[in-house]
Motif scaffolding. Structure first.
Motif, PDB file in Angstrom:
ATOM      1  N   PRO A 132       0.824  -1.221   0.000  1.00  0.00           N
ATOM      2  CA  PRO A 132       0.000   0.000   0.000  1.00  0.00           C
ATOM      3  C   PRO A 132       0.854   1.264   0.000  1.00  0.00           C
ATOM      4  CG  PRO A 132      -0.808  -1.589   1.612  1.00  0.00           C
ATOM      5  CD  PRO A 132       0.526  -2.091   1.152  1.00  0.00           C
ATOM      6  N   GLU A 133       0.308   2.297  -0.600  1.00  0.00           N
ATOM      7  CA  GLU A 133       1.039   3.566  -0.691  1.00  0.00           C
ATOM      8  C   GLU A 133       1.403   4.091   0.696  1.00  0.00           C
ATOM      9  OE1 GLU A 133      -0.030   5.732  -4.807  1.00  0.00           O
ATOM     10  OE2 GLU A 133      -1.234   6.336  -3.100  1.00  0.00           O
ATOM     11  N   GLY A 134       2.592   4.657   0.763  1.00  0.00           N
ATOM     12  CA  GLY A 134       3.075   5.242   2.007  1.00  0.00           C
ATOM     13  C   GLY A 134       4.015   4.348   2.785  1.00  0.00           C
ATOM     14  N   ARG A 135       4.033   3.072   2.478  1.00  0.00           N
ATOM     15  CA  ARG A 135       4.922   2.173   3.206  1.00  0.00           C
ATOM     16  C   ARG A 135       6.354   2.326   2.685  1.00  0.00           C
ATOM     17  NH1 ARG A 135       2.930  -2.585   6.572  1.00  0.00           N
ATOM     18  NH2 ARG A 135       4.650  -1.558   7.654  1.00  0.00           N
ATOM     19  N   ILE A 136       7.306   2.206   3.577  1.00  0.00           N
ATOM     20  CA  ILE A 136       8.717   2.267   3.217  1.00  0.00           C
ATOM     21  C   ILE A 136       9.159   0.883   2.759  1.00  0.00           C
ATOM     22  CG2 ILE A 136      11.043   2.555   4.170  1.00  0.00           C
ATOM     23  CD1 ILE A 136       9.955   4.855   5.845  1.00  0.00           C
ATOM     24  N   VAL A 137       9.894   0.842   1.643  1.00  0.00           N
ATOM     25  CA  VAL A 137      10.332  -0.426   1.069  1.00  0.00           C
ATOM     26  C   VAL A 137      11.828  -0.378   0.789  1.00  0.00           C
ATOM     27  CG1 VAL A 137       8.104  -1.051   0.078  1.00  0.00           C
ATOM     28  CG2 VAL A 137       9.669   0.413  -1.226  1.00  0.00           C
ATOM     29  N   LEU A 138      12.390  -1.562   0.562  1.00  0.00           N
ATOM     30  CA  LEU A 138      13.820  -1.727   0.335  1.00  0.00           C
ATOM     31  C   LEU A 138      14.071  -2.344  -1.035  1.00  0.00           C
ATOM     32  CD1 LEU A 138      14.727  -3.251   3.835  1.00  0.00           C
ATOM     33  CD2 LEU A 138      14.653  -0.825   3.185  1.00  0.00           C
ATOM     34  N   ALA A 139      15.315  -2.316  -1.464  1.00  0.00           N
ATOM     35  CA  ALA A 139      15.691  -2.933  -2.726  1.00  0.00           C
ATOM     36  C   ALA A 139      15.419  -4.435  -2.687  1.00  0.00           C
ATOM     37  CB  ALA A 139      17.171  -2.685  -3.016  1.00  0.00           C
ATOM     38  N   GLY A 140      14.994  -4.972  -3.824  1.00  0.00           N
ATOM     39  CA  GLY A 140      14.773  -6.408  -3.941  1.00  0.00           C
ATOM     40  C   GLY A 140      13.429  -6.891  -3.457  1.00  0.00           C
ATOM     41  N   GLU A 141      12.640  -6.018  -2.860  1.00  0.00           N
ATOM     42  CA  GLU A 141      11.324  -6.412  -2.354  1.00  0.00           C
ATOM     43  C   GLU A 141      10.252  -6.127  -3.406  1.00  0.00           C
ATOM     44  OE1 GLU A 141      12.123  -5.461   2.378  1.00  0.00           O
ATOM     45  OE2 GLU A 141      10.805  -4.143   1.229  1.00  0.00           O
TER      46      GLU A 141
ATOM     47  N   ARG B 298      -4.793  10.481   4.507  1.00  0.00           N
ATOM     48  CA  ARG B 298      -4.383  10.386   5.911  1.00  0.00           C
ATOM     49  C   ARG B 298      -3.952   8.959   6.267  1.00  0.00           C
ATOM     50  NH1 ARG B 298      -9.848  11.098   5.772  1.00  0.00           N
ATOM     51  NH2 ARG B 298     -11.165   9.444   6.627  1.00  0.00           N
ATOM     52  N   GLU B 299      -4.574   7.968   5.623  1.00  0.00           N
ATOM     53  CA  GLU B 299      -4.200   6.585   5.886  1.00  0.00           C
ATOM     54  C   GLU B 299      -2.800   6.302   5.336  1.00  0.00           C
ATOM     55  OE1 GLU B 299      -5.846   2.069   4.883  1.00  0.00           O
ATOM     56  OE2 GLU B 299      -7.077   3.831   4.455  1.00  0.00           O
ATOM     57  N   SER B 300      -2.532   6.763   4.117  1.00  0.00           N
ATOM     58  CA  SER B 300      -1.202   6.584   3.534  1.00  0.00           C
ATOM     59  C   SER B 300      -0.147   7.299   4.359  1.00  0.00           C
ATOM     60  CB  SER B 300      -1.183   7.105   2.096  1.00  0.00           C
ATOM     61  OG  SER B 300      -2.099   6.409   1.287  1.00  0.00           O
ATOM     62  N   ARG B 301      -0.485   8.474   4.849  1.00  0.00           N
ATOM     63  CA  ARG B 301       0.484   9.223   5.656  1.00  0.00           C
ATOM     64  C   ARG B 301       0.745   8.525   6.987  1.00  0.00           C
ATOM     65  NH1 ARG B 301       0.738  15.786   6.320  1.00  0.00           N
ATOM     66  NH2 ARG B 301       2.411  15.869   7.859  1.00  0.00           N
ATOM     67  N   ARG B 302      -0.282   7.932   7.574  1.00  0.00           N
ATOM     68  CA  ARG B 302      -0.083   7.195   8.827  1.00  0.00           C
ATOM     69  C   ARG B 302       0.842   6.008   8.606  1.00  0.00           C
ATOM     70  NH1 ARG B 302      -5.649   8.252  10.223  1.00  0.00           N
ATOM     71  NH2 ARG B 302      -6.258   6.306   9.187  1.00  0.00           N
ATOM     72  N   ARG B 303       0.662   5.317   7.484  1.00  0.00           N
ATOM     73  CA  ARG B 303       1.561   4.199   7.183  1.00  0.00           C
ATOM     74  C   ARG B 303       3.007   4.678   7.095  1.00  0.00           C
ATOM     75  NH1 ARG B 303      -1.877   3.185   2.526  1.00  0.00           N
ATOM     76  NH2 ARG B 303      -3.624   1.834   3.099  1.00  0.00           N
ATOM     77  N   TYR B 304       3.192   5.784   6.377  1.00  0.00           N
ATOM     78  CA  TYR B 304       4.551   6.309   6.220  1.00  0.00           C
ATOM     79  C   TYR B 304       5.151   6.696   7.571  1.00  0.00           C
ATOM     80  CZ  TYR B 304       8.270   9.627   5.391  1.00  0.00           C
ATOM     81  OH  TYR B 304       9.468  10.292   5.453  1.00  0.00           O
ATOM     82  N   GLU B 305       4.397   7.403   8.372  1.00  0.00           N
ATOM     83  CA  GLU B 305       4.925   7.864   9.657  1.00  0.00           C
ATOM     84  C   GLU B 305       5.271   6.695  10.574  1.00  0.00           C
ATOM     85  OE1 GLU B 305       1.790  10.434  10.881  1.00  0.00           O
ATOM     86  OE2 GLU B 305       2.587  12.184   9.787  1.00  0.00           O
TER      87      GLU B 305
END
Length: 448
Positions: free
Chosen positions: A95-104, A391-398
């Motif tokens: 989902p949008e806003g989540r932090i991800v890494l290379a290879g995932e 606001r949901e995407s921003r909560r995920r990011y935070e």
């Protein structure tokens, strides 16, 4: 004609061949970033919402078919198998806003092979651009260390759609506003802005321009003070603000020169005029590197307006992303090209504390402390739920940002966490590799 035409030619020729060969069983394609750019300790996943809308509406219509035939210089009858093709598959995405890494995997699509192939180009385009811009915006907010950041990027982005996305993605990771009126209206964002140098030049003097602007806009105003001489402009702005009683909530904007030094002297002018609540806005070619330097220097700047370099993600304008077939008709497949090896099979990513992520096979039990990242957002060509609210995407990011190691959040020389493969996925990759390499060795010698 529809967005079905927004594709690379080989997607059409491959899909047509699949259809003619009867290769319509389920295929899974995995979209991932091979390596993050050198100055990125993380990426912010974005673009899934645009991808879902594209897939939901995807259909090869009559006009599309005629256009394909014209481009391929073939009779439309040759392309008849494509007529009416729609996306009927499943999309599992981060989902949008989540932090991800290379290879995932950021996205996995499972659909009849021709469908999954035809949508590749635009799916990559949406996720690649928006994830690159969201990641750049996030770094600006980190560099500002609690000071406001606003978006001024529209006039120099690569088209109005890119400008709209920059405004939306900036808000998702913490921007306080945007100059983009269309985005502010559609996404319920705070609209911000000041005036142009041309406005000042149109009047007989800076003071006349400032007073006229204040008459037209009685609320808090921001005066651009560097059209002629920045410090003289700051003094003039202070005088007008004081005379009109407009200090609290108002600001001056610095747009050129040594912003740090000018901010110090402008702050002294405002304070001496009894305007300690009047803020200083800085703009002019800023990005996270410039913001970081200004903040570290102690410059009394309250708001950073970032534009061109953010809207085009200037130092990393693309991601090394790929959309690769990992399974067809239940058979796991992989690519063995040097430096471009892919992992076979449908997957899940488990987020563990400290970003000790694990890329696993779909259906594996999660580690005791693992949280799955990929969610089913579309099934049978239909969304499984409404569009996620900002606001949901921003909560995920935070939430993810709070858990990210500090070394990954630094502006200069960040250290990106690395995801590991689960033992089952590593074992499958070794098995598929051995099978493919064995098949290559068994081929009859075609040499002369």
């Amino acid at each position: 004609m529809s967005d079905a035409l927004t594709t690379d030619l080989y997607e059409v020729t491959m899909a047509l061949s699949y259809l003619r060969e009867g290769m319509t069983r389920a295929a899974t394609f995995s979209l991932f970033v091979r390596n993050l750019p050198p100055e990125r300790g993380f990426a912010v996943c974005a673009g899934a919402e645009a991808v879902l809308e594209f897939l939901r509406e995807y259909e090869v219509g009559d006009a599309d078919l005629e256009a394909f035939a014209e481009v391929l210089q073939r009779p439309a009858a040759d392309l008849e198998p494509l007529r009416g093709l729609r996306f009927t598959g499943e999309a599992r995405a981060v989902p949008e806003g989540r932090i991800v890494l290379a290879g995932e995997p950021l996205l996995e699509i499972t659909a009849p092979l021709p469908e999954a192939q035809l949508v590749e180009t635009l799916v990559l385009n949406r996720l690649n651009h928006q994830t690159a811009v969201a990641s750049k915006c996030a770094r600006c907010v980190l560099a500002a260390r609690g000071r406001q950041v606003v978006d001024f990027s529209l006039r120099r982005t690569h088209g109005p759609e890119a400008g709209y996305q920059a405004a939306r993605l900036g808000a998702m990771v913490g921007f306080a506003g945007t100059s983009n009126v269309a985005a502010a209206h559609a996404e319920d964002l705070r609209a911000v802005g000041t005036m142009a140098h041309s406005y000042i030049e149109a009047f007989g003097s800076e003071e006349a321009a400032f007073r006229a602007f204040a008459r037209a806009h009685p609320g808090p105003v921001t005066f651009l003070v560097d059209t002629y001489d920045t410090l003289t402009g700051a003094a003039t702005a202070a005088r007008v603000l004081r005379d009109l009683g407009l200090g609290p909530g108002c600001a001056i904007r610095l747009d050129s020169g040594d912003l740090g030094a000018l901010a110090v002297r402008s702050r002294a002018i405002l304070d001496a005029a009894g305007l300690p609540d009047t803020r200083i806005v800085a703009s002019g070619g800023l990005d996270e590197y410039a913001v970081d330097r200004l903040v570290r220097s102690g410059a009394p700047i309250d708001v950073y307006a970032v534009g061109t370099r953010i809207g085009v993600a200037a130092d990393a304008p693309y991601l090394d992303s790929a959309y690769k077939l990992v399974e067809y008709a239940g058979r796991p497949v992989m690519k063995l090209s040097a430096a471009k090896v892919t992992a076979p099979g449908r997957k899940q990513v488990f987020r563990r504390p400290g970003f000790r992520d694990v890329v696993a096979l779909y259906g594996e039990e999660p580690p005791p402390d693992g949280e799955p990242l990929l969610e089913v957002l579309m099934r049978d060509g239909r969304r499984t739920g409404p569009r996620a609210a900002m606001r949901e995407s921003r909560r995920r990011y935070e939430r993810d940002l709070a858990a990210l190691p500090p070394s990954a959040r630094t502006v200069d020389a960040p250290s990106a966490p690395a995801a590991a493969l689960s033992p089952r996925l590593a074992c499958l990759a070794a098995e598929v590799r051995a099978r493919l390499e064995g098949a290559v060795r068994r081929r009859p010698d075609r040499g002369g």
